[in-house]
Structures are given as structure tokens and as C-alpha cells.
Enzyme design. Structure first.
Site, PDB file in Angstrom:
ATOM      1  N   HIS A 131       0.958  -1.141  -0.035  1.00 49.90           N
ATOM      2  CA  HIS A 131       0.028   0.050  -0.002  1.00 49.90           C
ATOM      3  C   HIS A 131       0.960   1.146  -0.012  1.00 49.90           C
ATOM      4  O   HIS A 131       2.017   1.283   0.458  1.00 49.90           O
ATOM      5  CB  HIS A 131      -0.777  -0.113   1.316  1.00 49.90           C
ATOM      6  CG  HIS A 131      -1.809   1.073   1.512  1.00 49.90           C
ATOM      7  ND1 HIS A 131      -1.680   2.310   1.674  1.00 49.90           N
ATOM      8  CD2 HIS A 131      -3.353   1.005   1.480  1.00 49.90           C
ATOM      9  CE1 HIS A 131      -2.829   2.939   1.807  1.00 49.90           C
ATOM     10  NE2 HIS A 131      -3.819   2.144   1.661  1.00 49.90           N
ATOM     11  N   ASP A 207       3.027  -4.438   7.888  1.00 51.66           N
ATOM     12  CA  ASP A 207       1.928  -3.804   7.817  1.00 51.66           C
ATOM     13  C   ASP A 207       0.736  -4.722   7.990  1.00 51.66           C
ATOM     14  O   ASP A 207       0.383  -5.616   7.317  1.00 51.66           O
ATOM     15  CB  ASP A 207       1.939  -3.318   6.297  1.00 51.66           C
ATOM     16  CG  ASP A 207       0.350  -2.454   6.190  1.00 51.66           C
ATOM     17  OD1 ASP A 207      -0.333  -2.514   6.980  1.00 51.66           O
ATOM     18  OD2 ASP A 207       0.596  -1.785   4.971  1.00 51.66           O
ATOM     19  N   GLN A 210      -4.559  -5.174   7.076  1.00 48.96           N
ATOM     20  CA  GLN A 210      -5.153  -5.994   6.587  1.00 48.96           C
ATOM     21  C   GLN A 210      -5.333  -7.315   6.883  1.00 48.96           C
ATOM     22  O   GLN A 210      -6.441  -8.084   7.106  1.00 48.96           O
ATOM     23  CB  GLN A 210      -5.112  -6.367   4.622  1.00 48.96           C
ATOM     24  CG  GLN A 210      -5.266  -4.940   3.922  1.00 48.96           C
ATOM     25  CD  GLN A 210      -6.592  -4.601   3.793  1.00 48.96           C
ATOM     26  OE1 GLN A 210      -7.644  -5.511   4.065  1.00 48.96           O
ATOM     27  NE2 GLN A 210      -6.710  -3.326   3.634  1.00 48.96           N
ATOM     28  N   LYS A 233     -10.561  -0.715  10.463  1.00 46.40           N
ATOM     29  CA  LYS A 233     -10.384  -2.141   9.737  1.00 46.40           C
ATOM     30  C   LYS A 233     -10.808  -3.314  10.413  1.00 46.40           C
ATOM     31  O   LYS A 233     -10.989  -4.489   9.936  1.00 46.40           O
ATOM     32  CB  LYS A 233      -9.454  -2.209   8.994  1.00 46.40           C
ATOM     33  CG  LYS A 233      -9.170  -0.976   7.860  1.00 46.40           C
ATOM     34  CD  LYS A 233      -7.942  -1.575   6.735  1.00 46.40           C
ATOM     35  CE  LYS A 233      -7.208  -0.455   6.303  1.00 46.40           C
ATOM     36  NZ  LYS A 233      -8.102   0.411   5.143  1.00 46.40           N
ATOM     37  N   CYS A 375      -4.808   2.599  -3.623  1.00 49.55           N
ATOM     38  CA  CYS A 375      -3.582   3.086  -2.932  1.00 49.55           C
ATOM     39  C   CYS A 375      -2.457   2.211  -3.188  1.00 49.55           C
ATOM     40  O   CYS A 375      -1.752   2.005  -2.155  1.00 49.55           O
ATOM     41  CB  CYS A 375      -3.667   3.424  -1.529  1.00 49.55           C
ATOM     42  SG  CYS A 375      -4.814   4.708  -0.973  1.00 49.55           S
TER      43      CYS A 375
END
Lengths: 417, 162
Positions: A131, A207, A210, A233, A375
Site C-alpha cells: 500500500h 503492515d 489487512q 478495519k 492506494c
């Protein structure tokens, strides 16, 4: 708890009752929310926790001695403990930093750890499926310090091509990768990446924006050094995210933003920074949001991450099979086939209908999907598309949602025939 | 799906499927300007030849949704051969048609509703097919991308002509 009494599996019908927004209609149709990769919905428990905080306990944290100030502080610090437990952090009170979102968490690492540990020619390894939040902070650091960026390529199935991993890591100081692609749904082998990064003498930043909402993420089991993720999220509110890192790493870092709350002492010509995590939390933090995040974590724990994953994996299989069966070659789904290394994120191309037009037609079916580059422009260039329509799953989605998506895609096909 | 058919009118779909004036003119002598819609990734490359105060040729390249692509195609057909004054006037009329919704919203926010300038849609010819877009505010940017790129191209070209 929203479980089937017979099987112990997730009962979606019960789960859906926990999410007030799912009761809405749009264009006279019940809403079909398939945009959880952008932002999830919130269960009533999260909304109630935040409302109750404001109604009964609100005060600024860490300062007052009156009863509600202490309650607010306890709620805020309690959320830190909840989050730490959720990700297996050994010492939440020192290692869990509340940020604005995952983006700010990664920027924090680039600006503090990066700025003090990296210089001209030092190598940071990223991947082509990142991202922008895990590319641009490093590009900015490269501009100011001259660090070198290397990228792990993405193969034709949408997985990381790891054949050149050791060569890429040779001499690197940091590997910064996503645990799950927000475009392809690919779940990366973080444990393996951590092992190889450490063998090469590099740290690893993950990261988890997600992955944390959808699969069990345990920082100890994975043996990682930094983890960034966002509350909104994972059934929590907007405005708060998390950076986790090891206490011994955080202790050596300079502050990020300056202001109240992050100091031990201030004089006219110097200041003494507080210990982590306060060192990185300048100003009044998002207190209600932390309370909401704590409630979201408890909701996820009570439901069970294994059950959530099993539900989303089964629904992912159904989605991919149904798309193939009913739309055939008209519909291309980017990313790996359904399986253990794939989450419920489906970037779609439907014939030559542009993603924006697909999303417009789907909106008439009250189906919420996201058109665009998500993104991740470098990845989109690699895939050879300017935009995709992305449908993404949450624990509250069911087969009916997928069926309406397919109905909408078929209508787009008719309209643009 | 009445709303959708208002958005995706036959003229729009026709220009989307068979875009007019597709391609790039050699630049120079043509003026070349790129336009982007960062929200959805639409990209447009507009090349323009001005001869004797007229748009003597125009070509459009790039990728985007049906609304941005058809709007660009309709625009190229509408401005080709027109004088710069006529083109500027057309841009003004088209933009008023597209901004009706935004203008009304802004006025309501001020608490002082002002009737928007009436737009003579007849003067727009085929371009009037894009009228349905104003019901879909998110898509207005798609429709105006090529027009904003054209304005930029004219602004860059005109000092050179003077």
C-alpha cells in the site's frame, strides 16, 4: 456470542444483528457491504462502549486526580492491554503505541527508527504489493537521507516471488512488508520473512492493516519487530491505529511528535522525553477511540479469530467458485486461488467495463465495493490495469451478499454489452 | 434502474465504445497536456493544434471510465474546427451544466439559496447527454477531467500565440 449451538461455527445471521448499519436500505434495497478492506462496520458493543465512555467517564487522561479522570485513564490504558493481549505482545504497557492509523504508525517508524538508524546507502526492502502507506514514507526518507529501496517482486499468481529474497536482504537494515495485500488478498509468509530478515541482520516491520482484522497475528510467534494496524478495519472506530514494537527497540528511539504528554521535563532550552509508549503519544490521545478499539478487540476475541478465518475462507471459496461458474471468463479476479494464503479481498475486472462503472451499477444494487487503484499504484501498473473494482469480506458477510454482487455484475454486463 | 439509464445514455455508450479523435498528435507542434483524476486513476493525454485562432486538430489518449472517456470524445468532436472564443464559451456552458449540483449545495449551506444561471442545454448538442451525470455527484469529476485538461492546454498555448 454469535455461534451456531450445534457446530460452534460462526452464525452469520446472529453476527449480522450485532451490526446496526446492516439494517439500512439503499435505493430501496438492503445494503450489501463488501468494502471491509477499506473500512469495516462496527458492532453495537463498540458503539455502546464509546457512548458510555462519553456519557459517564470522559476526562483527559494521565493528569487529573478526580474520579472520572482516573476512570478515563484506566479505560484508555485498559484498551492498551486488550490490544496487546490480542496480538500476543509480551509487555503491552510499554510496547503498544496508539497512533492515528496504520499509516501514521509506519511513518513513526520511518521518522524515528529510520532517521536514527539509516543513512545514505543503507537498504530498506519493500515489496511490489505494498500500500502507498508502506512505500511513500520510505521514499520520503530516501529523499532526505539517500537510503536505497529494494522491492520484492510479485509473481503471476499475485504471490511474493521469494527466489531473490536473500539477495534482496543482503546488507539490508529493514524489511517492511504487508502481511496481507489489500488488492490481491495474498497472505504473505511473515514468519518465514522474519526468519530470513533476522538471518541477514535486518529488522522486520509488518503492515498488518489487512491481516490483523482477519487472521490470528501473534507478534511473538511470528518473531517480528514492528507491527502497524488500524482500528477501523477491525470493527473499531476511525481515528486510532496501533504501532507495536519490542520494548528494547522503542527505548532507544527519539520522540516522534513533540508536545504535552510525551515529556518528563521541559526547560526553555531542552526537554527530557518520557518512556515509551508515552514518548510517542504527544497531545491528548484519541481516548474514546481507544475505548472503542478495546471493545472491538474483545468482540473479535469472543467470536474467535479462528472461527472468523474459517468463515471468511469458506466464503472466499464460494465467491471465487460462484464468480467463475456464473460469469466465466468475463470476470477476472486478481490474486491467488482460494486457500490458506488468501484472504477475502477480490479485485475484479469484468470484461472491458471500467471499475468505476462497475461500482456505479453495483451501487444501484446497494452493493458497496471500491473502484480505483486502492492506494497501490505500483502494483496496479504491474497487473497492467489502471483500476479494479474490489469486493472484500468481513465476518458479517454471507452467501447472499456474494449472490447480489454477481447479480449486479451481470447487470453491468447487460448495460455495457 | 431508471437512474442508471439516465447516466449511461446511448450517446455516452456510443462514444465510449467508439471514441472519436483517439490518439496523439506529434508534439510539438501540438500542445500536449496530461490530466489525472487521482481518486480513480483516470488518465488523459490531450494533444491540440491551434491554427489561425481555431482548434484545427485535437486528439485524446489515456484510460478511464465510460463517463470520462465519452466526455473526452464528445468534447473533441465539439471543439474541433471551432474558434478559440467559441471553445471558451462552450467550456463555460458545459461547466455550468456540470456544476449545477455543486452550486446548489454550496448555496444551501450558506442559507441563501441562489438560482443557478440557466444553462442553454440546446447549445451543447450531443454534449447534453452528459446532463444525467449531475445526479451522481461523485462522477462529475469524471466528466470534467478532459475539459479541465483542455483549459490547461489552452492556457499554455495562448501566450505562445500572442
Amino acid at each position: 456470542m454469535a455461534l451456531n449451538e450445534m457446530t460452534g461455527a460462526l452464525d452469520t445471521e446472529l453476527v449480522r444483528k450485532d451490526f446496526p448499519l446492516l439494517a439500512r436500505s439503499v435505493h430501496d434495497r438492503p445494503i450489501v457491504y463488501l468494502d471491509s478492506a477499506a473500512s469495516s462496520l462496527q458492532p453495537s458493543a463498540v458503539l455502546r462502549a464509546m457512548e458510555e465512555y462519553y456519557e459517564a467517564h470522559h476526562a483527559n487522561v494521565h493528569r487529573g486526580v478526580y474520579a472520572t479522570a482516573e476512570e478515563a485513564t484506566n479505560l484508555y490504558e485498559g484498551a492498551r492491554v486488550d490490544v496487546g493481549r490480542f496480538i500476543g505482545a509480551p509487555d503491552p504497557g510499554r510496547e503498544v503505541i496508539f497512533t492515528k492509523n496504520a499509516t501514521e504508525a509506519i511513518n513513526l517508524v520511518a521518522r524515528t527508527w529510520g532517521a536514527t538508524n539509516l543513512g545514505a546507502g543503507d537498504v530498506v526492502v519493500l515489496s511490489e504489493m505494498e500500500h502507498h502507506a508502506n512505500i511513500v514514507p520510505w521514499l520520503m526518507l530516501a529523499e532526505s537521507t539517500g537510503i536505497e529501496l529494494r522491492y520484492l517482486p510479485v509473481d503471476i499468481d499475485g504471490r511474493l516471488d521469494l527466489t531473490g529474497l536473500d539477495a534482496a536482504l543482503d546488507g539490508a537494515k529493514l524489511l517492511s512488508v504487508t502481511a496481507m495485500s489489500n488488492v490481491l488478498g495474498t497472505i504473505n509468509p511473515v514468519g518465514l520473512l522474519a526468519e530470513r530478515a533476522h538471518a541477514a541482520g535486518a529488522l522486520i516491520l509488518v503492515d498488518g492493516a489487512q491481516s490483523v482484522p482477519h487472521v490470528t497475528v501473534d507478534v511473538r510467534a511470528l518473531d517480528i519487530d514492528f507491527l502497524a494496524f488500524s482500528a477501523h478495519k477491525m470493527l473499531g472506530p476511525t481515528g486510532i491505529g496501533v504501532l507495536w514494537s519490542r520494548a528494547n527497540i522503542l527505548e532507544d528511539l527519539p520522540p516522534f511528535l513533540g508536545g504535552g504528554g510525551m515529556i518528563l521535563d521541559v526547560r526553555l532550552d531542552r526537554f527530557l522525553a518520557a518512556e515509551p509508549p508515552q514518548r510517542f503519544e504527544a497531545g491528548t490521545p484519541p481516548i474514546a477511540e481507544a475505548v472503542g478499539l478495546g471493545a472491538a478487540v474483545r468482540y473479535l476475541e469472543a467470536t474467535g479469530m479462528e472461527r472468523i478465518r474459517a468463515h471468511e475462507l469458506a466464503l472466499s471459496r464460494y465467491t471465487l467458485e460462484s464468480l467463475a461458474e456464473r460469469l466465466g471468463e468475463d470476470c477476472v479476479v486478481f490474486g491467488p486461488p482460494a486457500g490458506e494464503d488468501r484472504g477475502g479481498v477480490f479485485s475484479l475486472a469484468f470484461r472491458d467495463v471500467h471499475a468505476h462503472d462497475l461500482a456505479q451499477v453495483l451501487d444501484q444494487f446497494a452493493v458497496c465495493v471500491r473502484p480505483g487503484h486502492h492506494c497501490a499504484k505500483p502494483l496496479m501498473r504491474k497487473l497492467g490495469v489502471s483500476a479494479t473494482a474490489r469486493a472484500s469480506l468481513g465476518l458479517y458477510n454471507d452467501r447472499h451478499d456474494v449472490d447480489v454482487l454477481i447479480e449486479g455484475l451481470a447487470e453491468a454486463g447487460r448495460l455495457f454489452a | 434502474m431508471a437512474d442508471l439509464e439516465d447516466l449511461y445514455r446511448e450517446i455516452i455508450l456510443d462514444h465510449y465504445r467508439s471514441p472519436r479523435n483517439r490518439g496523439e498528435l506529434p508534439a510539438p507542434p501540438a500542445q500536449r497536456v496530461e490530466g489525472f483524476n487521482p481518486l480513480c486513476g483516470d488518465e488523459i493525454v490531450l494533444t491540440l493544434l491551434i491554427d489561425d485562432g481555431r482548434v484545427s486538430d485535437i486528439k485524446i489518449a489515456g484510460t478511464g471510465c465510460s463517463i470520462s472517456q465519452s466526455s473526452a470524445s464528445l468534447m473533441s468532436a465539439a471543439v474541433k474546427g471551432k474558434s478559440l472564443d467559441e471553445v471558451r464559451q462552450l467550456i463555460g456552458t458545459f461547466k455550468s451544466m456540470m456544476s449545477i449540483h455543486e452550486a446548489t449545495l454550496a448555496d444551501e449551506a450558506d442559507g441563501a439559496p441562489v438560482e443557478p444561471e440557466p444553462v442553454d442545454v440546446r447549445s451543447l448538442g450531443e454534449l447534453a447527454a452528459l446532463q444525467g451525470v449531475v445526479k451522481f455527484p461523485v462522477r462529475i469529476k469524471c466528466a470534467t477531467l478532459s475539459w479541465n485538461t483542455l483549459v490547461q492546454a489552452l492556457n499554455e498555448a495562448e501566450p505562445q500565440l500572442a
